[in-house]
Each structure stands twice: as structure tokens, then as C-alpha cells.
Design an enzyme around this catalytic site. Structure first.
Site, PDB file in Angstrom:
ATOM      1  N   ARG A  68      24.072  42.711  11.516  1.00  0.00           N
ATOM      2  CA  ARG A  68      23.733  41.924  10.232  1.00  0.00           C
ATOM      3  C   ARG A  68      22.136  41.993   9.862  1.00  0.00           C
ATOM      4  O   ARG A  68      22.342  40.915   9.171  1.00  0.00           O
ATOM      5  CB  ARG A  68      24.932  40.772   9.118  1.00  0.00           C
ATOM      6  CG  ARG A  68      26.376  41.165  10.209  1.00  0.00           C
ATOM      7  CD  ARG A  68      27.062  42.090   8.978  1.00  0.00           C
ATOM      8  NE  ARG A  68      28.167  42.875   8.948  1.00  0.00           N
ATOM      9  CZ  ARG A  68      28.551  43.440   9.675  1.00  0.00           C
ATOM     10  NH1 ARG A  68      27.274  44.892  11.085  1.00  0.00           N
ATOM     11  NH2 ARG A  68      29.619  43.802  10.083  1.00  0.00           N
ATOM     12  N   SER A 100      32.641  38.593   2.988  1.00  0.00           N
ATOM     13  CA  SER A 100      32.688  37.751   4.032  1.00  0.00           C
ATOM     14  C   SER A 100      31.444  36.903   3.959  1.00  0.00           C
ATOM     15  O   SER A 100      30.412  36.809   3.735  1.00  0.00           O
ATOM     16  CB  SER A 100      32.606  37.895   5.413  1.00  0.00           C
ATOM     17  OG  SER A 100      34.003  39.156   5.933  1.00  0.00           O
ATOM     18  N   GLU A 157      26.270  34.331   5.469  1.00  0.00           N
ATOM     19  CA  GLU A 157      26.074  36.183   5.596  1.00  0.00           C
ATOM     20  C   GLU A 157      26.110  36.496   3.919  1.00  0.00           C
ATOM     21  O   GLU A 157      25.012  37.269   3.673  1.00  0.00           O
ATOM     22  CB  GLU A 157      26.965  37.049   5.258  1.00  0.00           C
ATOM     23  CG  GLU A 157      27.226  38.010   5.944  1.00  0.00           C
ATOM     24  CD  GLU A 157      28.565  38.914   6.743  1.00  0.00           C
ATOM     25  OE1 GLU A 157      29.245  39.358   7.889  1.00  0.00           O
ATOM     26  OE2 GLU A 157      28.660  40.189   6.147  1.00  0.00           O
TER      27      GLU A 157
END
Ligand SMILES: Cc1cc2nc3c(=O)[nH]c(=O)nc-3n(C[C@H](O)[C@H](O)[C@H](O)COP(=O)(O)OP(=O)(O)OC[C@H]3O[C@@H](n4cnc5c(N)ncnc54)[C@H](O)[C@@H]3O)c2cc1C
Length: 284
Positions: free
Chosen positions: A157, A204, A274
Site C-alpha cells: 500500500r 478499509s 489507509e
């Protein structure tokens, strides 16, 4: 390019929260980027807005949309150049039609190709960089250039694109033959069973801490279902925050603070968002 002034951003975030931006520019040609970047301030690049929470006040900002960079070009069998603005699920449909494999685990992610590349998005053990061979960017020196995958720093990520503020124009993928439709159907069913797709959300909320899952920690801390104003920690997936209809930016910010404080106090783990949060004063 198309330029809109005093533009309401709410519909451009999947959370359906967002104030009035000074400008919203839709780029039509990559050669317009130089002019846009050099003549505007406080710029934020927007894909599908499925990972971005936007402040709901007056935003002294210019949002730039790359949604018109949406071409798919097959350079040769197995080598496909895709515009950053293309909806990722259109790429999955193209792969199905042309019998290409490699990104089936990501099926159903509602972002654009550029949004996924920006943060090396992924799911179920695969990530977008698995199949990338190079990207085309507008860089920090205001030049358009191509960079090979081996020259790009990326990890879970994360990509260096985030620090360097590059604008992604396109990504070139290398695919093998053999689309796995069964896998796509399975993954989509899994998403529908586990995620609150009926309510506005940004996927998320927190990255998984090393060796654990944010959803597990939030659930175990007893936070599932907690509501602040119109924002709620989803009952269905505790790492998702949902908008029950009238959530404000402040409601969501307060939920984020509550989760971080509780998890820190209970488990001494510092959760990290995130999702991307755009505040009025954000700068490139
Ligand atoms: C229901 C749901 C499920 C999700 N599941 C997953 C999942 O399984 N895995 C996962 O990784 N994510 C998931 N997400 C989050 C999100 O879809 C991804 O992060 C996606 O990559 C975001 O793409 P976007 O186009 O919507 O980006 P945006 O939200 O528009 O932008 C995200 C970031 O990318 C930058 N960006 C966008 N386009 C460009 C560009 N052309 N050049 C430079 N920067 C750019 C923006 O500036 C911003 O910082 C999910 C979201 C939802 C709502």
C-alpha cells in the site's frame, strides 16, 4: 480541459461528504497538465474518490480529475497500456474479453487504475504492481516521462509516487494468458458477503498493523457499530466506516480519533489511516 468554479465535491467522494472547491478541472489531454500545475495552487489529483475523504467546508483548492485518461491500448499480445482514469473494473472486463490473467484477486475494487497505482492497491494476496511493467508520469520537474517498474520504489500500500507528487498518466501491464472468471465471481461474492456495499464508505479505513488485522482489533475492542453523528463503524466489517445518511467530516474525524485512541490504549498499537484525508489547506 474543462474548468468548473465553486464546485460541490460531495459526489466525488465515495463517502458522499465534501464541501465546495474553488476549482474542479477535468483534464482532457496530458499536455494540459503543465499549464494546470503551473497556474493553480493547492492541487489534489482525484480518481474515482473511493479512498478519499473530503473536508466539508469551503475548500481553497483545485481538484484535478484524470477520468478522461481512459484509453486501453494493446501494444502487442500481453502488453497493455491503460489510462490512469480508467475504472479498474473496466480493465477486468477487458482482461476477461481478451483472456488475460493476473489481477483477478483485485476484481470489485471500485477505484481507478491511477488510484490503485498511486498506493499499490491490492487484495487477497495480489497487488496492482504484480502486473505492471512501466508507468507514464508527469513528474516533479513538470516533464512527462516513463519509468520502468524496476526503477520505482513500492511496497505494501505504498509507492514513491506519494512522496514525489507524480501524476500518473498511464500504466503499462504485462499479462499472461488465461482469465480466471471463476475466481472473479468468487472474490466478488466474498466482497458482497463481507463489506457494507449498500452504504457510502471508503473501503478499509486503517492499514493492517504488522502481523495483525485492524478489523480484528477494532472488533475485539468492542467498537463495532459505534456511531458518532451520522458516521458508524460498520457492523459488517469493523475496518469500514459507513455514512448512515448525514455524516459530516467532523463525525468521521471523531470516529477515526476514537478508534486510534482506543486501540493505542488497549493494545499499544498505533493504527495508521489507509484512507486519504483532504483538508482545506492541503498542498501538493
Ligand atoms: C467498497 C470498497 C472496497 C475497497 N476495497 C479495496 C481493496 O480491496 N484493496 C484496496 O487496495 N483498496 C480498496 N478500496 C479503496 C480504493 O478503492 C482504492 O484505494 C483505489 O485504489 C482508490 O482509487 P480511486 O481512483 O478511487 O482513488 P481516489 O480516492 O480518487 O484517490 C486516491 C489517491 O490516489 C491519488 N490519485 C488518483 N489518481 C491519480 C493519478 N492519476 N495520479 C496521481 N495520483 C492519483 C489521489 O491523489 C489520492 O491521493 C476499496 C474502496 C471501497 C469503497
Amino acid at each position: 480541459m474543462k474548468v468548473f468554479e465553486n464546485y460541490v465535491m460531495k459526489q466525488h467522494s465515495n463517502m458522499k461528504v465534501g464541501g465546495v472547491a474553488k476549482k474542479f478541472i477535468v483534464v482532457e489531454d496530458k499536455n494540459e497538465l503543465k499549464e494546470i500545475i503551473e497556474n493553480n495552487e493547492n492541487i489534489f489529483l482525484l480518481g474515482n474518490g473511493t479512498n478519499t475523504l473530503i473536508d466539508d467546508g469551503n475548500l481553497d483548492m483545485t481538484f484535478v480529475s484524470t477520468k478522461n485518461f481512459n484509453e486501453i491500448k494493446e501494444i502487442e499480445r500481453g502488453v497493455v497500456e491503460v489510462g490512469a482514469g480508467l475504472d479498474f473494473n473496466k480493465l477486468i472486463a477487458f482482461m476477461n474479453k481478451n483472456n488475460y490473467t493476473g489481477l483477478e484477486n483485485l476484481a470489485g475494487i471500485p477505484g481507478s487504475v491511477g488510484g490503485l497505482v498511486y498506493m499499490n492497491g491490492g487484495a487477497y494476496g495480489s497487488e496492482i504492481f504484480d502486473c505492471i511493467s512501466e508507468i507514464e508520469i508527469f513528474d516533479e520537474n513538470h516533464e512527462i516521462r516513463r519509468i520502468k517498474k524496476e526503477d520505482i520504489n513500492f511496497s505494501y500500500r505504498h509507492t514513491e509516487i506519494q512522496q514525489k507528487n507524480w501524476i500518473i498518466i498511464s500504466a503499462t501491464f504485462k499479462f499472461q494468458d488465461g482469465f480466471n472468471l471463476k475466481k472473479v465471481i468468487e472474490i466478488q461474492a466474498l466482497r458482497e458477503s463481507k463489506q457494507p456495499l449498500d452504504l457510502p464508505n471508503l473501503g478499509s479505513t486503517f492499514k493492517n498493523p504488522k502481523g495483525d488485522f485492524s478489523a480484528r482489533l477494532i472488533s475485539e475492542a468492542g467498537l463495532k457499530g459505534t456511531m458518532i453523528g451520522g458516521a458508524q463503524i460498520s457492523e459488517k466489517h469493523p475496518n469500514f466506516i459507513v455514512n448512515r445518511g448525514n455524516a459530516t467530516f467532523e463525525d468521521i474525524s471523531n470516529i477515526l480519533k476514537l478508534v486510534k485512541k482506543t486501540i493505542k490504549e488497549k493494545y499499544d498499537i498505533a493504527l495508521e489511516e489507509e484512507i486519504i484525508i483532504v483538508k482545506g489547506e492541503q498542498r501538493r
